[in-house]
Design an enzyme around this catalytic site. Structure first.
Site, PDB file in Angstrom:
ATOM      1  N   HIS A  75       0.894  -1.258  -0.082  1.00 46.34           N
ATOM      2  CA  HIS A  75      -0.125   0.094  -0.045  1.00 46.34           C
ATOM      3  C   HIS A  75       0.828   1.229  -0.143  1.00 46.34           C
ATOM      4  CE1 HIS A  75      -3.805  -1.984   0.585  1.00 46.34           C
ATOM      5  NE2 HIS A  75      -3.103  -3.077   1.303  1.00 46.34           N
ATOM      6  N   ASN A 148     -10.043  -2.975   2.265  1.00 41.88           N
ATOM      7  CA  ASN A 148      -9.805  -2.856   0.607  1.00 41.88           C
ATOM      8  C   ASN A 148     -11.230  -2.635   0.212  1.00 41.88           C
ATOM      9  OD1 ASN A 148      -7.339  -3.419   1.077  1.00 41.88           O
ATOM     10  ND2 ASN A 148      -7.521  -5.689   0.762  1.00 41.88           N
ATOM     11  N   SER A 201     -12.112  -9.031 -13.214  1.00 44.17           N
ATOM     12  CA  SER A 201     -13.236  -8.199 -13.420  1.00 44.17           C
ATOM     13  C   SER A 201     -13.118  -6.864 -13.881  1.00 44.17           C
ATOM     14  CB  SER A 201     -14.385  -8.528 -12.717  1.00 44.17           C
ATOM     15  OG  SER A 201     -14.362  -7.849 -11.294  1.00 44.17           O
ATOM     16  N   ARG A 203     -14.174  -4.454 -12.107  1.00 42.00           N
ATOM     17  CA  ARG A 203     -13.938  -3.699 -10.868  1.00 42.00           C
ATOM     18  C   ARG A 203     -12.300  -3.838 -10.315  1.00 42.00           C
ATOM     19  NH1 ARG A 203     -18.820  -3.820  -6.469  1.00 42.00           N
ATOM     20  NH2 ARG A 203     -20.532  -3.594  -7.805  1.00 42.00           N
ATOM     21  N   ASN A 213     -16.435   0.734  -3.861  1.00 43.82           N
ATOM     22  CA  ASN A 213     -16.907   0.560  -2.417  1.00 43.82           C
ATOM     23  C   ASN A 213     -15.490   0.126  -1.544  1.00 43.82           C
ATOM     24  OD1 ASN A 213     -19.457   0.731  -3.383  1.00 43.82           O
ATOM     25  ND2 ASN A 213     -19.838  -1.364  -3.532  1.00 43.82           N
TER      26      ASN A 213
END
EC number: 1.11.1.6
Length: 527
Positions: A75, A148, A201, A203, A213
């Site tokens: 991160h 996440n 995918s 997303r 989200n």
């Protein structure tokens, strides 16, 4: 035109405008001494050697040499903002934490979004999970919900985490991203199928940080004022709507604007277009957990919404940009073990591992007193304990208060109502292999029921486009796993790989047995 740029591009201009009526500050050294000349180094004559007594130079260079702190091991690339959380629905029957104590209550928060595997200077538009970490500054101390943008993860056992991250980062010899490493790990750990399918995918490449989200992902425990406990999952649903980038747009932006997500978030807040998310919880009783068809603490699986519906809780609104990136974003430290009374960990193995790993890495990166850094400080409560000293202690070090416990001198005492919930636990101590747990049922539902035909097509194209660069024997292992999910899933990927492999035959490779002894070079096709 230069006069009509976005707020991020005009930050320096706006800073000057805000200080228009003020005189410039007097330039000083770090010790506060005024500086008479910042442009010319002190020498013996115009062409002579430098002098050690030039403290203006040594002060500047010594600090410059130490500007960089260790990068986050994961991160590393991120964007941050400050916000508030407002309770809109009563959940006190589940949780006694004061952050939820009444409708309308507002709590200041800080949020950091990030990619996972890339370095600090990497692009925001890569295919990678996104970190979604929220720090609540409550009157009962810090609550860090460190999640996440996906409700699941690649692994369920914390012992595998270092190896998983190594496989996603750079090859130890070539220092290149290595598809062999990535897909070898994923193919050997079939529990990764769910997250891999989500990642490849649509997303997998969110359109910035505002249109995705967030999820606590883990299973937590909530305890109410009567001492009754339930298990819980946290969900943040974006109020801006889900938007994703196409592969083509993501590739273009990675070249034209690698800081696309950071810039988009900064400009939205600067122009008053405050992004927001709605917080929901899912609740599972202990009795339901016992009869749940899967391990309810398995991070590679979800709780079906039809059985465990989303319960609205409140609203998160981002309304302030960082004043200084290093001070408020680079130094912010999220720790899942920061939980106020009413919120506790579950037996989730990944969560249990993170309870140690996160504060440990912060102590390495920021120092043992990192909680004294303003952005990490639990400023809405009074810290009173028996911890003292250490590098970079910048408080009064709790003065002359006793530094041992118990004591007879009115120093801090326990608060019995803060005791953790008592739970029963039994079983034989051992190392339990969960590799063969059901790794495909929920992935099959994702593939056949959640995705439509076009989304399935793009998913398979994205996977094949990445998997094609791995060795053939790794391709075969991966395709077998996709076949186990659904024959259509595996067959589509294999068909695409066959085309790629014809177009670009594999070169000779060198392989190594487990003990490191060298084997002869072989064609990839023969492996």
């Amino acid at each position: 035109m230069a006069d009509s740029r976005d707020p991020a591009s005009d930050q320096m201009k706006h800073w000057k405008e805000e200080r228009a009526a003020q005189k410039p500050d007097v330039l000083t050294t770090a010790g506060g001494n005024p500086v008479g000349d910042k442009l010319n180094i002190m020498t013996v004559g115009p062409r002579g050697p430098l002098l050690v007594q030039d403290v203006v130079f040594t002060d500047e260079m010594a600090h410059f040499d130490r500007e960089r702190i260790p990068e986050r091991v994961v991160h590393a690339k991120g964007a941050g903002a400050f916000a508030y959380f407002e309770v809109t629905h009563d959940i006190t029957k589940y949780c006694k934490a004061k952050v939820f104590e009444h409708i309308g209550k507002k709590t200041p928060i800080a949020v950091r979004f990030s990619t996972v595997a890339g370095e600090s200077g990497s692009a925001d538009t890569v295919r990678d999970p996104r970190g979604f970490a929220v720090k609540f500054y409550t009157e009962e101390g810090i609550w860090d919900l460190v999640g996440n943008n996906t409700p699941i993860f690649f692994i369920r056992d914390a012992l595998l985490f270092p190896s998983f991250i190594h496989s996603q980062k750079r090859n130890p010899q070539t220092h290149l991203k290595d598809p062999d490493m990535m897909w070898d790990f994923w193919s050997l750990r079939p529990e990764s199928l769910h997250q891999v399918s989500f990642l490849f995918s649509d997303r997998g490449i969110p359109d910035g940080h505002r249109h995705m989200n967030g999820y606590g992902s883990h299973t937590f425990k909530l305890v109410n004022g009567s001492g009754e406990a339930v298990y819980c999952k946290f969900h943040y649903k974006t109020d801006q709507g889900i938007k994703n980038l196409s592969v083509e747009d993501a590739a273009r932006l990675s070249q034209e604007d690698p800081d696309y997500g950071l810039r988009d978030l900064f400009n939205a807040i600067a122009t008053g277009n405050y992004p927001s998310w709605t917080l929901y919880i899912q609740v599972m009783t202990f009795q339901q957990a016992q009869s749940f068809p899967f391990n309810p603490f398995d991070l590679t699986k979800i709780w079906p919404h039809k059985d465990y519906p989303l319960i609205p809780v409140g609203k998160l609104v981002l309304n302030r940009n960082p004043v200084n990136y290093f001070a408020e974003v680079e130094q912010i430290a999220f720790d899942p073990s920061n939980m106020p009374p009413g919120i506790e960990p579950s037996p989730d193995k990944m969560l249990q591992g993170r309870l140690f790993a996160y504060p440990d890495t912060h102590r390495h990166r920021l120092g043992p007193n990192y909680l004294q850094i303003p952005v990490n400080c639990p400023y809405r409560t009074r810290v009173a304990n028996y911890q003292r000293d250490g590098p970079m202690c910048v408080t009064d070090n709790q003065g002359g208060a006793p530094n041992y416990y118990p004591n007879s001198f009115s120093a801090p005492v326990e608060q019995r109502q803060a005791l953790e919930h008592t739970s029963r636990c039994s079983g034989d101590v051992g190392r339990y292999n969960s590799t063969d747990d059901d790794n495909v049922t929920q992935v099959r539902a994702f593939y056949t029921q959640v995705l439509n035909e076009e989304q399935r097509r793009r998913l398979c194209e994205n996977i094949a486009g990445h998997l094609k660069d791995a060795q053939l024997f790794i391709q075969k292992k991966a395709v077998k796993n996709f076949m186990d999910v659904h024959p259509d899933y595996g067959n589509r990927i294999q068909t695409l790989l066959d085309k790629y492999n014809v177009e670009k035959p594999k070169n000779a490779i060198h392989t190594f047995v487990q003990d490191g002894s060298h084997l002869s070079a072989k064609e990839k096709a023969n492996l």
